[in-house]
Design a protein around this motif. Structure first.
Motif, PDB file in Angstrom:
ATOM      1  N   PRO A 116       0.807  -1.227   0.000  1.00  0.00           N
ATOM      2  CA  PRO A 116       0.000   0.000   0.000  1.00  0.00           C
ATOM      3  C   PRO A 116       0.840   1.277   0.000  1.00  0.00           C
ATOM      4  N   VAL A 117       1.943   1.297   0.744  1.00  0.00           N
ATOM      5  CA  VAL A 117       2.778   2.502   0.775  1.00  0.00           C
ATOM      6  C   VAL A 117       3.401   2.752  -0.587  1.00  0.00           C
ATOM      7  N   GLY A 118       3.906   1.701  -1.249  1.00  0.00           N
ATOM      8  CA  GLY A 118       4.495   1.874  -2.570  1.00  0.00           C
ATOM      9  C   GLY A 118       3.489   2.329  -3.607  1.00  0.00           C
ATOM     10  N   ILE A 119       2.269   1.790  -3.546  1.00  0.00           N
ATOM     11  CA  ILE A 119       1.238   2.199  -4.514  1.00  0.00           C
ATOM     12  C   ILE A 119       0.824   3.642  -4.285  1.00  0.00           C
ATOM     13  N   ALA A 122       3.435   5.990  -5.509  1.00  0.00           N
ATOM     14  CA  ALA A 122       3.564   6.052  -6.959  1.00  0.00           C
ATOM     15  C   ALA A 122       2.435   6.832  -7.609  1.00  0.00           C
ATOM     16  N   ILE A 123       1.202   6.712  -7.062  1.00  0.00           N
ATOM     17  CA  ILE A 123       0.089   7.442  -7.688  1.00  0.00           C
ATOM     18  C   ILE A 123       0.099   8.917  -7.295  1.00  0.00           C
ATOM     19  N   ARG A 124       0.915   9.273  -6.288  1.00  0.00           N
ATOM     20  CA  ARG A 124       1.120  10.688  -5.943  1.00  0.00           C
ATOM     21  C   ARG A 124       2.618  10.987  -5.939  1.00  0.00           C
ATOM     22  N   PRO A 125       3.250  10.920  -7.099  1.00  0.00           N
ATOM     23  CA  PRO A 125       4.706  11.096  -7.134  1.00  0.00           C
ATOM     24  C   PRO A 125       5.125  12.507  -6.730  1.00  0.00           C
ATOM     25  N   TYR A 126       6.236  12.569  -6.006  1.00  0.00           N
ATOM     26  CA  TYR A 126       6.853  13.823  -5.556  1.00  0.00           C
ATOM     27  C   TYR A 126       5.974  14.609  -4.594  1.00  0.00           C
ATOM     28  N   SER A 127       4.970  13.960  -4.027  1.00  0.00           N
ATOM     29  CA  SER A 127       4.172  14.606  -2.991  1.00  0.00           C
ATOM     30  C   SER A 127       4.890  14.466  -1.648  1.00  0.00           C
ATOM     31  N   VAL A 128       4.286  15.068  -0.616  1.00  0.00           N
ATOM     32  CA  VAL A 128       4.887  14.966   0.707  1.00  0.00           C
ATOM     33  C   VAL A 128       4.913  13.511   1.173  1.00  0.00           C
ATOM     34  N   ASP A 130       5.047  10.834  -0.705  1.00  0.00           N
ATOM     35  CA  ASP A 130       6.063  10.130  -1.477  1.00  0.00           C
ATOM     36  C   ASP A 130       7.457  10.426  -0.934  1.00  0.00           C
ATOM     37  N   GLN A 131       7.736  11.664  -0.612  1.00  0.00           N
ATOM     38  CA  GLN A 131       9.058  12.019  -0.096  1.00  0.00           C
ATOM     39  C   GLN A 131       9.315  11.407   1.278  1.00  0.00           C
ATOM     40  N   VAL A 132       8.293  11.402   2.125  1.00  0.00           N
ATOM     41  CA  VAL A 132       8.459  10.791   3.448  1.00  0.00           C
ATOM     42  C   VAL A 132       8.657   9.289   3.312  1.00  0.00           C
ATOM     43  N   ALA A 133       7.887   8.645   2.436  1.00  0.00           N
ATOM     44  CA  ALA A 133       8.015   7.203   2.241  1.00  0.00           C
ATOM     45  C   ALA A 133       9.387   6.843   1.689  1.00  0.00           C
ATOM     46  N   ASN A 134       9.885   7.616   0.734  1.00  0.00           N
ATOM     47  CA  ASN A 134      11.207   7.346   0.182  1.00  0.00           C
ATOM     48  C   ASN A 134      12.304   7.532   1.226  1.00  0.00           C
ATOM     49  N   THR A 135      12.168   8.576   2.033  1.00  0.00           N
ATOM     50  CA  THR A 135      13.174   8.823   3.071  1.00  0.00           C
ATOM     51  C   THR A 135      13.213   7.683   4.082  1.00  0.00           C
ATOM     52  N   SER A 200      12.952  -2.218   1.445  1.00  0.00           N
ATOM     53  CA  SER A 200      13.399  -2.584   0.095  1.00  0.00           C
ATOM     54  C   SER A 200      12.227  -2.808  -0.841  1.00  0.00           C
ATOM     55  N   TYR A 201      11.192  -3.502  -0.375  1.00  0.00           N
ATOM     56  CA  TYR A 201      10.037  -3.774  -1.220  1.00  0.00           C
ATOM     57  C   TYR A 201       9.301  -2.500  -1.619  1.00  0.00           C
ATOM     58  N   THR A 202       9.251  -1.520  -0.724  1.00  0.00           N
ATOM     59  CA  THR A 202       8.532  -0.280  -1.022  1.00  0.00           C
ATOM     60  C   THR A 202       9.105   0.408  -2.249  1.00  0.00           C
ATOM     61  N   ARG A 203      10.421   0.455  -2.359  1.00  0.00           N
ATOM     62  CA  ARG A 203      11.051   1.094  -3.514  1.00  0.00           C
ATOM     63  C   ARG A 203      10.703   0.358  -4.806  1.00  0.00           C
ATOM     64  N   TYR A 204      10.697  -0.969  -4.766  1.00  0.00           N
ATOM     65  CA  TYR A 204      10.392  -1.737  -5.967  1.00  0.00           C
ATOM     66  C   TYR A 204       8.922  -1.610  -6.348  1.00  0.00           C
TER      67      TYR A 204
END
Length: 319
Positions: A116-119, A122-128, A130-135, A200-204
């Motif tokens: 769910p976090v990865g999806i 991805a559907i809200r790229p470069y949002s807050v 998305d940035q928090v999840a990537n960090t 790791s899975y979240t990024r993929y």
């Protein structure tokens, strides 16, 4: 499906034979003697040591020893532990369920977080979000499991005194109390492994969803008037999970490797701690059996991943 499954099982047989031959050869050539302690024990006569070496065939050629091991294993005899003085299959059957419970629970937790976090990222790229999840994902897979395990012990066991940091196989309780104590002591090791894999899975998942969202059939689905939720769940997420299934199957060896470290930290009586103790004691039959069980589990999970492809993508057929 049945013919495909049978064909894959037949292909797995020579793979497992090759793996077992390589493992047996490496262990046979490795330094160390299972009866090294007997050689330094003055109470053991030399003829007794020679009789034991002759009984277990330690002086036979490697190929002869491997054929003896393979024949015995196919008959259900996995060898005898020189250190524990019991049959190897009994040791593995005692500890394997604990390891499978910890590893399986951590994988379920990782997927429940990552998908769910990865999806959503991805559907809200470069949002807050998305940035928090990537960090958090970068931080999660940058920290090794032994470090996060020690942090969990310091915080939740020593400071807050909420959770036990020593895993006990035998709990003196019954009923729901027994279930709760098992869940309570498994929380930290499961979270340590699960959070590391989820990062790791979240990024993929995010990268896969971004690739699928740009395809023409997704644009067509939106042009038909389907809602964003329907497009995401039925047309994007399902196809985006195909490479994720491959990743999960290929990550199984790394997961078991992390489980070995985690079991040492939390004193879990699993198959990982059994492997470490056997390596320290030069208990070759146990090391051989445990590593071969790991190899069988890897082949099994790859087969499960191939079967899941057809469910996720109807275009894939088993012939």
């Amino acid at each position: 499906m049945g013919a495909y499954l049978l064909r894959r099982l037949l292909i797995a047989i020579p793979s497992l034979l090759g793996i077992s031959l390589i493992l047996f050869t490496v262990l046979a050539l490795a330094p160390g003697d299972p009866f090294g302690e007997l050689a330094t024990n003055p109470n053991v006569p030399p003829e007794v040591r020679e009789a034991l070496r002759l009984k277990f065939g330690l002086d036979d050629p490697i190929l002869v020893r491997y054929l003896h091991w393979l024949t015995a294993m196919l008959q259900g005899d996995w060898g005898f532990s020189f250190a524990s003085r019991v049959n190897v299959d009994e040791l593995i059957l005692q500890r394997l369920p604990t390891t499978l419970f910890v590893v399986g629970s951590s994988q379920v937790l990782a997927l429940l977080i990552a998908v769910p976090v990865g999806i959503l990222a991805a559907i809200r790229p470069y949002s807050v979000f998305d940035q928090v999840a990537n960090t958090l994902a970068f931080v999660g897979f940058s920290l090794p499991t032994f470090f996060t395990g020690l942090l969990f012990i310091l915080l939740f066991s020593l400071t807050l005194d909420w959770l036990p940091f020593v895993y006990q196989a035998d709990i003196a309780a019954t009923g729901w109390r027994w279930v709760w104590e098992h869940v309570r002591q498994a929380i930290m090791p499961v979270c340590v492994l699960g959070f590391f894999q989820a990062a790791s899975y979240t990024r993929y998942v995010r990268a896969s969803v971004l690739d699928v969202a740009r395809l023409d059939y997704v644009t067509t689905a939106r042009a038909k008037g389907l809602s964003d939720g329907t497009v995401t769940v039925r047309h994007i997420a399902r196809n985006a999970l195909i490479p994720v299934v491959t990743l999960v199957a290929l990550q199984i060896p790394a997961v078991f490797g992390g489980a070995i470290v985690t079991e040492q930290i939390f004193r879990i009586p699993g198959i990982g701690s059994l492997l470490i103790n056997a390596m320290l004691a030069n208990d070759t039959p146990v090391v051989m059996a445990v590593t071969f069980v790991f190899a069988c589990l890897v082949v099994l999970f790859n087969l499960v991943a191939d079967l899941l492809y057809g469910w996720l993508d109807p275009r894939i057929s088993y012939r």
